[in-house]
Design a protein around this motif. Structure first.
Motif, PDB file in Angstrom:
ATOM      1  N   MET A 231       0.858  -1.168   0.000  1.00  0.00           N
ATOM      2  CA  MET A 231       0.000   0.000   0.000  1.00  0.00           C
ATOM      3  C   MET A 231       0.901   1.227   0.000  1.00  0.00           C
ATOM      4  N   ARG A 232       0.734   2.071  -0.975  1.00  0.00           N
ATOM      5  CA  ARG A 232       1.554   3.265  -1.057  1.00  0.00           C
ATOM      6  C   ARG A 232       0.661   4.472  -1.329  1.00  0.00           C
ATOM      7  N   LEU A 233       0.822   5.497  -0.494  1.00  0.00           N
ATOM      8  CA  LEU A 233       0.108   6.747  -0.704  1.00  0.00           C
ATOM      9  C   LEU A 233       1.044   7.711  -1.421  1.00  0.00           C
ATOM     10  N   THR A 234       0.470   8.594  -2.207  1.00  0.00           N
ATOM     11  CA  THR A 234       1.285   9.554  -2.933  1.00  0.00           C
ATOM     12  C   THR A 234       1.716  10.702  -2.034  1.00  0.00           C
ATOM     13  N   GLN A 235       2.713  11.415  -2.517  1.00  0.00           N
ATOM     14  CA  GLN A 235       3.180  12.611  -1.830  1.00  0.00           C
ATOM     15  C   GLN A 235       2.047  13.643  -1.775  1.00  0.00           C
ATOM     16  N   PHE A 236       1.179  13.634  -2.757  1.00  0.00           N
ATOM     17  CA  PHE A 236       0.035  14.552  -2.793  1.00  0.00           C
ATOM     18  C   PHE A 236      -0.809  14.380  -1.535  1.00  0.00           C
ATOM     19  N   SER A 237      -1.076  13.136  -1.147  1.00  0.00           N
ATOM     20  CA  SER A 237      -1.872  12.877   0.065  1.00  0.00           C
ATOM     21  C   SER A 237      -1.145  13.347   1.316  1.00  0.00           C
ATOM     22  N   GLU A 238       0.151  13.124   1.346  1.00  0.00           N
ATOM     23  CA  GLU A 238       0.929  13.585   2.504  1.00  0.00           C
ATOM     24  C   GLU A 238       0.872  15.103   2.617  1.00  0.00           C
ATOM     25  N   TYR A 239       1.028  15.796   1.498  1.00  0.00           N
ATOM     26  CA  TYR A 239       0.968  17.253   1.515  1.00  0.00           C
ATOM     27  C   TYR A 239      -0.415  17.737   1.918  1.00  0.00           C
ATOM     28  N   ALA A 240      -1.446  17.040   1.469  1.00  0.00           N
ATOM     29  CA  ALA A 240      -2.812  17.412   1.845  1.00  0.00           C
ATOM     30  C   ALA A 240      -2.994  17.296   3.359  1.00  0.00           C
ATOM     31  N   LEU A 241      -2.515  16.214   3.919  1.00  0.00           N
ATOM     32  CA  LEU A 241      -2.614  16.017   5.359  1.00  0.00           C
ATOM     33  C   LEU A 241      -1.835  17.104   6.098  1.00  0.00           C
ATOM     34  N   ARG A 242      -0.637  17.402   5.638  1.00  0.00           N
ATOM     35  CA  ARG A 242       0.174  18.440   6.280  1.00  0.00           C
ATOM     36  C   ARG A 242      -0.517  19.802   6.223  1.00  0.00           C
ATOM     37  N   LEU A 243      -1.111  20.130   5.078  1.00  0.00           N
ATOM     38  CA  LEU A 243      -1.782  21.421   4.944  1.00  0.00           C
ATOM     39  C   LEU A 243      -2.994  21.509   5.857  1.00  0.00           C
ATOM     40  N   LEU A 244      -3.753  20.437   5.962  1.00  0.00           N
ATOM     41  CA  LEU A 244      -4.898  20.435   6.876  1.00  0.00           C
ATOM     42  C   LEU A 244      -4.456  20.570   8.331  1.00  0.00           C
ATOM     43  N   VAL A 245      -3.402  19.861   8.703  1.00  0.00           N
ATOM     44  CA  VAL A 245      -2.882  19.973  10.071  1.00  0.00           C
ATOM     45  C   VAL A 245      -2.391  21.390  10.330  1.00  0.00           C
ATOM     46  N   PHE A 246      -1.716  21.989   9.360  1.00  0.00           N
ATOM     47  CA  PHE A 246      -1.221  23.367   9.512  1.00  0.00           C
ATOM     48  C   PHE A 246      -2.387  24.332   9.724  1.00  0.00           C
ATOM     49  N   ALA A 247      -3.433  24.190   8.933  1.00  0.00           N
ATOM     50  CA  ALA A 247      -4.608  25.052   9.090  1.00  0.00           C
ATOM     51  C   ALA A 247      -5.280  24.815  10.441  1.00  0.00           C
ATOM     52  N   ALA A 248      -5.357  23.563  10.864  1.00  0.00           N
ATOM     53  CA  ALA A 248      -5.970  23.237  12.154  1.00  0.00           C
ATOM     54  C   ALA A 248      -5.167  23.802  13.324  1.00  0.00           C
ATOM     55  N   ALA A 249      -3.861  23.893  13.156  1.00  0.00           N
ATOM     56  CA  ALA A 249      -2.999  24.414  14.218  1.00  0.00           C
ATOM     57  C   ALA A 249      -3.117  25.935  14.358  1.00  0.00           C
ATOM     58  N   HIS A 250      -3.780  26.572  13.409  1.00  0.00           N
ATOM     59  CA  HIS A 250      -3.967  28.023  13.439  1.00  0.00           C
ATOM     60  C   HIS A 250      -5.450  28.354  13.244  1.00  0.00           C
ATOM     61  N   PRO A 251      -6.301  27.917  14.165  1.00  0.00           N
ATOM     62  CA  PRO A 251      -7.748  28.083  13.957  1.00  0.00           C
ATOM     63  C   PRO A 251      -8.224  29.530  14.065  1.00  0.00           C
TER      64      PRO A 251
END
Length: 143
Positions: A1-21
Motif C-alpha cells: 500500500m503506497r500513498l502519494t506525496q500529494f496525500s501527505e501534503y494534503a494532510l500536512r496542509l490540513l494539520v497546519f490550518a488546524a494548528a492556526h484556527p
C-alpha cells in the motif's frame, strides 16, 4: 500500500490550518514550515478547497482555513479525495488465461484488503493527529 506525496501534503496542509484556527494561513507559510514546494502545495490547496476540506479567501489579506472542525474530517475521506485512482491495480493483466493464479479470487482479496484499510482510516479523524487539540480549543467528538 503506497500513498502519494500529494496525500501527505494534503494532510500536512490540513494539520497546519488546524494548528492556526484563529486566522487564515497562507500557502507560502505552510510551504516554508514544511519545506515543500509552493507549486505542489497550490495544487493540493486547490483540490482541498474544491472538495470542501478548506475554505479559501482571495485577495491581499486572503488565505486558507479549515472548512470543518478537525473532528469532522476523517482520514479515510481525505485519502479517497486525494487518491482518486486508489483501486486494485491490474498487476497480472497479461497473465490472464496463462497462469494457475485465480485472478478473480486475487482481485477479491485485494479489494477486501483495500476496503479494510479505508475503513480503518475512517475510524480516525484529523483531530487525532494534532499535537494538543486542547491547546487549540478543540475537543474530539464522539464518533
Amino acid at each position: 500500500m503506497r500513498l502519494t506525496q500529494f496525500s501527505e501534503y494534503a494532510l500536512r496542509l490540513l494539520v497546519f490550518a488546524a494548528a492556526h484556527p484563529d486566522r487564515l494561513v497562507t500557502i507560502e507559510e505552510a510551504a516554508k514550515a514544511y519545506d515543500i514546494s509552493r507549486a505542489h502545495l497550490m495544487k493540493v490547496a486547490n483540490l482541498l478547497v474544491r472538495q470542501g476540506f478548506l475554505k479559501g479567501v482571495r485577495g491581499r489579506a486572503g488565505g486558507l482555513a479549515l472548512a470543518r472542525e478537525p473532528d469532522r474530517i476523517t482520514l479515510g475521506e481525505l485519502i479517497r479525495a486525494t487518491e482518486p485512482a486508489f483501486s486494485v491495480v491490474e498487476c497480472f493483466g497479461e497473465a490472464e488465461g496463462h497462469s494457475a493464479l485465480r485472478l478473480d479470487h486475487w482481485r477479491g482479496i485485494l479489494t477486501g484488503a483495500m476496503d479494510e484499510f479505508l475503513a480503518e482510516l475512517d475510524r480516525h479523524r484529523l483531530s487525532d493527529l494534532l499535537d494538543d487539540p486542547g491547546r487549540l480549543g478543540l475537543t474530539p467528538s464522539a464518533a
